[in-house]
Design an enzyme around this catalytic site. Structure first.
Site, PDB file in Angstrom:
ATOM      1  N   ALA A  29       0.808  -1.082  -0.059  1.00 56.44           N
ATOM      2  CA  ALA A  29       0.004   0.070   0.018  1.00 56.44           C
ATOM      3  C   ALA A  29       0.900   1.230  -0.108  1.00 56.44           C
ATOM      4  O   ALA A  29       1.835   1.262   0.745  1.00 56.44           O
ATOM      5  CB  ALA A  29      -1.068  -0.067   1.027  1.00 56.44           C
ATOM      6  N   GLN A  36      -4.892  -7.225  -5.917  1.00 58.22           N
ATOM      7  CA  GLN A  36      -5.167  -7.546  -4.524  1.00 58.22           C
ATOM      8  C   GLN A  36      -6.251  -6.849  -3.928  1.00 58.22           C
ATOM      9  O   GLN A  36      -6.317  -5.941  -3.972  1.00 58.22           O
ATOM     10  CB  GLN A  36      -3.999  -7.554  -3.588  1.00 58.22           C
ATOM     11  CG  GLN A  36      -4.198  -8.352  -2.413  1.00 58.22           C
ATOM     12  CD  GLN A  36      -3.306  -8.102  -1.243  1.00 58.22           C
ATOM     13  OE1 GLN A  36      -3.101  -6.980  -0.844  1.00 58.22           O
ATOM     14  NE2 GLN A  36      -2.361  -8.966  -0.829  1.00 58.22           N
ATOM     15  N   CYS A  70      -2.869  -8.668   6.088  1.00 59.36           N
ATOM     16  CA  CYS A  70      -2.606  -7.454   6.622  1.00 59.36           C
ATOM     17  C   CYS A  70      -2.556  -7.321   7.926  1.00 59.36           C
ATOM     18  O   CYS A  70      -3.777  -7.579   8.571  1.00 59.36           O
ATOM     19  CB  CYS A  70      -3.576  -6.514   6.044  1.00 59.36           C
ATOM     20  SG  CYS A  70      -3.145  -4.548   6.506  1.00 59.36           S
ATOM     21  N   ASN A  97       7.751 -15.391   1.403  1.00 58.30           N
ATOM     22  CA  ASN A  97       8.058 -13.809   1.585  1.00 58.30           C
ATOM     23  C   ASN A  97       8.585 -13.644   2.775  1.00 58.30           C
ATOM     24  O   ASN A  97       8.162 -14.253   3.988  1.00 58.30           O
ATOM     25  CB  ASN A  97       6.466 -13.373   1.275  1.00 58.30           C
ATOM     26  CG  ASN A  97       6.440 -11.926   1.700  1.00 58.30           C
ATOM     27  OD1 ASN A  97       5.791 -11.671   2.462  1.00 58.30           O
ATOM     28  ND2 ASN A  97       7.227 -11.196   1.027  1.00 58.30           N
TER      29      ASN A  97
HETATM   30  C1  LIG Z   1       4.565  -0.122   3.053  1.00 58.06           C
HETATM   31  C2  LIG Z   1       4.078  -1.551   2.918  1.00 58.06           C
HETATM   32  C3  LIG Z   1       2.806  -1.543   2.684  1.00 58.06           C
HETATM   33  C4  LIG Z   1       2.130  -3.129   2.278  1.00 58.06           C
HETATM   34  N1  LIG Z   1       0.845  -3.057   2.020  1.00 58.06           N
HETATM   35  C5  LIG Z   1       0.457  -4.406   1.680  1.00 58.06           C
HETATM   36  C6  LIG Z   1      -0.614  -4.678   0.878  1.00 58.06           C
HETATM   37  O1  LIG Z   1      -1.371  -3.882   0.651  1.00 58.06           O
HETATM   38  N2  LIG Z   1      -1.295  -6.092   0.997  1.00 58.06           N
HETATM   39  C7  LIG Z   1      -0.493  -7.226   1.549  1.00 58.06           C
HETATM   40  O2  LIG Z   1      -0.779  -8.310   1.210  1.00 58.06           O
HETATM   41  N3  LIG Z   1       0.607  -6.886   1.964  1.00 58.06           N
HETATM   42  C8  LIG Z   1       1.183  -5.710   2.159  1.00 58.06           C
HETATM   43  N4  LIG Z   1       2.509  -5.291   2.787  1.00 58.06           N
HETATM   44  C9  LIG Z   1       3.238  -6.492   3.277  1.00 58.06           C
HETATM   45  C10 LIG Z   1       4.106  -7.031   1.982  1.00 58.06           C
HETATM   46  O3  LIG Z   1       3.575  -7.331   1.014  1.00 58.06           O
HETATM   47  C11 LIG Z   1       5.291  -7.986   2.713  1.00 58.06           C
HETATM   48  O4  LIG Z   1       4.315  -9.235   2.896  1.00 58.06           O
HETATM   49  C12 LIG Z   1       6.100  -7.420   3.699  1.00 58.06           C
HETATM   50  O5  LIG Z   1       6.529  -6.452   3.741  1.00 58.06           O
HETATM   51  C13 LIG Z   1       7.124  -8.816   3.924  1.00 58.06           C
HETATM   52  O6  LIG Z   1       7.849  -8.809   2.810  1.00 58.06           O
HETATM   53  P1  LIG Z   1       9.420  -8.205   2.769  1.00 58.06           P
HETATM   54  O7  LIG Z   1      10.092  -8.414   3.884  1.00 58.06           O
HETATM   55  O8  LIG Z   1       9.817  -8.661   1.300  1.00 58.06           O
HETATM   56  O9  LIG Z   1       9.096  -6.671   2.689  1.00 58.06           O
HETATM   57  C14 LIG Z   1       3.242  -4.041   2.954  1.00 58.06           C
HETATM   58  C15 LIG Z   1       4.046  -3.873   3.482  1.00 58.06           C
HETATM   59  C16 LIG Z   1       4.725  -2.560   3.474  1.00 58.06           C
HETATM   60  C17 LIG Z   1       6.192  -2.554   4.059  1.00 58.06           C
END
Ligand SMILES: Cc1cc2nc3c(=O)[nH]c(=O)nc-3n(C[C@H](O)[C@H](O)[C@H](O)COP(=O)(O)O)c2cc1C
Length: 310
Positions: A17, A69, A99, A198
């Site tokens: 987001a 999504q 989330c 992930n």
């Molecule tokens: C700023 C931000 C916004 C996110 N928005 C969403 C979202 O809209 N939908 C979702 O499923 N996960 C969202 N996430 C989670 C990420 O998709 C991901 O699962 C999480 O950051 C862990 O992965 P990473 O360590 O590679 O960042 C968000 C994460 C961050 C940091």
């Protein structure tokens, strides 16, 4: 990969987001991502034709594979979102069950659904029916308070999900703490649908560590913010566009869809993230966070690109 979703490779870019805008997704695609996700779209807001939500569904013609999504807590409303014509052009639909944001969880949406697996299952079934030929996936965490990922993964499969993405943390952990690779491996072993891993993939080492769990693909979020060229690095592919050209392209694409003044404010966080990728970039953060024009910000980044290593 699933029969429904054919990807060029196993790296997909996470829904984020405020970050997964059409420009950012497009340059991730240029650097070779197999697919990208939109930021989460409220099924309820889509029902009312909310303009802000509609504006999150813009799609650039050269984007190859984009998964939309959605989030919500009602099987009927979620299914109607899947059937909404504004999602027609997307290659897949993903349901957000990960989330942890309090305002989402308190509505029984996002990862709150991990506390009510029968309802989560009904949502998946209803969405799957409406998805037609588009693959239907679910993004989950290991559990809400406790880790019950095997049960969650099986519920997703039995309810009709074509693949799942597992963020290797519980909701309670939010975004901090170790990623539990063993539990991601367990999720993979417990189902026959593809599983994406992930969490904290930021370089070759963490990428290979995630791959060693046996997952079919890897979803990267924060690791590519400010550094989308990481995708090409991980795939050992040459850059088809230089980092500075990619940053400029990010803006140029947004200019096709949004007013300039909105872009000035929206891009600040992206520009600061891009500056952080340069060895001497920290000094420019204040200037970028107060910049009143895109050209001024791009000049700062061009200077960094000319003088510092990435
Ligand atoms: C700023 C931000 C916004 C996110 N928005 C969403 C979202 O809209 N939908 C979702 O499923 N996960 C969202 N996430 C989670 C990420 O998709 C991901 O699962 C999480 O950051 C862990 O992965 P990473 O360590 O590679 O960042 C968000 C994460 C961050 C940091």
């Amino acid at each position: 990969m699933t029969d429904l979703l054919k990807l060029d490779n196993n790296i997909v870019i996470a829904p984020m987001a405020g970050y997964s805008d059409v420009g950012f997704r497009s340059i991730c695609c240029d650097f070779g991502s197999g697919a990208t996700f939109t930021e989460m779209l409220s099924a309820q807001a889509m029902l009312y034709g909310n303009k802000k939500t509609q504006d999150m569904t813009f799609r650039y013609p050269t984007e190859k594979c984009v998964i939309a999504q959605i989030f919500g807590n009602d099987p009927i409303v979620m299914a109607r979102a899947v059937g909404n014509p504004i999602l027609d052009g997307f290659e897949g639909i993903d349901i957000n069950m990960g989330c942890p944001a309090p305002k989402v969880v308190k509505n029984g949406e996002g990862s709150a659904l991990l506390k009510n697996l029968p309802l989560a299952g009904r949502i998946i079934q209803a969405c799957k029916k409406e998805a037609g030929m588009r693959p239907l996936s679910v993004k989950v965490r290991l559990g809400f308070n406790e880790n019950n990922i095997t049960e969650i993964a099986k519920m997703c499969e039995e309810s009709g999900a074509d693949f799942i993405t597992v963020h290797g943390r519980t909701t309670k952990q939010m975004f901090a703490g170790e990623v539990d690779y063993d539990s991601i491996a367990k999720a993979k072993q417990s189902v026959s649908i593809p599983v994406f891993g992930n969490g904290n993939v930021t370089d070759k080492h963490s990428y290979e560590k995630m791959l060693s769990t046996g997952v079919d693909g890897i979803m990267i979020g924060r690791g590519v913010v400010g550094k989308p060229w990481l995708i090409a690095d991980l795939l050992d592919k040459p850059y088809v566009i230089s980092p500075i050209e990619a940053i400029k392209k990010h803006v140029e694409i947004l200019r096709k869809y949004y007013p300039e003044q909105w872009i000035v404010l929206f891009m600040r966080k992206h520009f600061i993230a891009y500056a952080s990728a340069f060895k001497g970039g920290a000094k420019s953060k204040i200037a970028l966070s107060t910049s009143q024009s895109i050209d001024e910000s791009l000049n700062i980044l061009q200077e960094l690109y000319n003088h510092f290593e990435i």
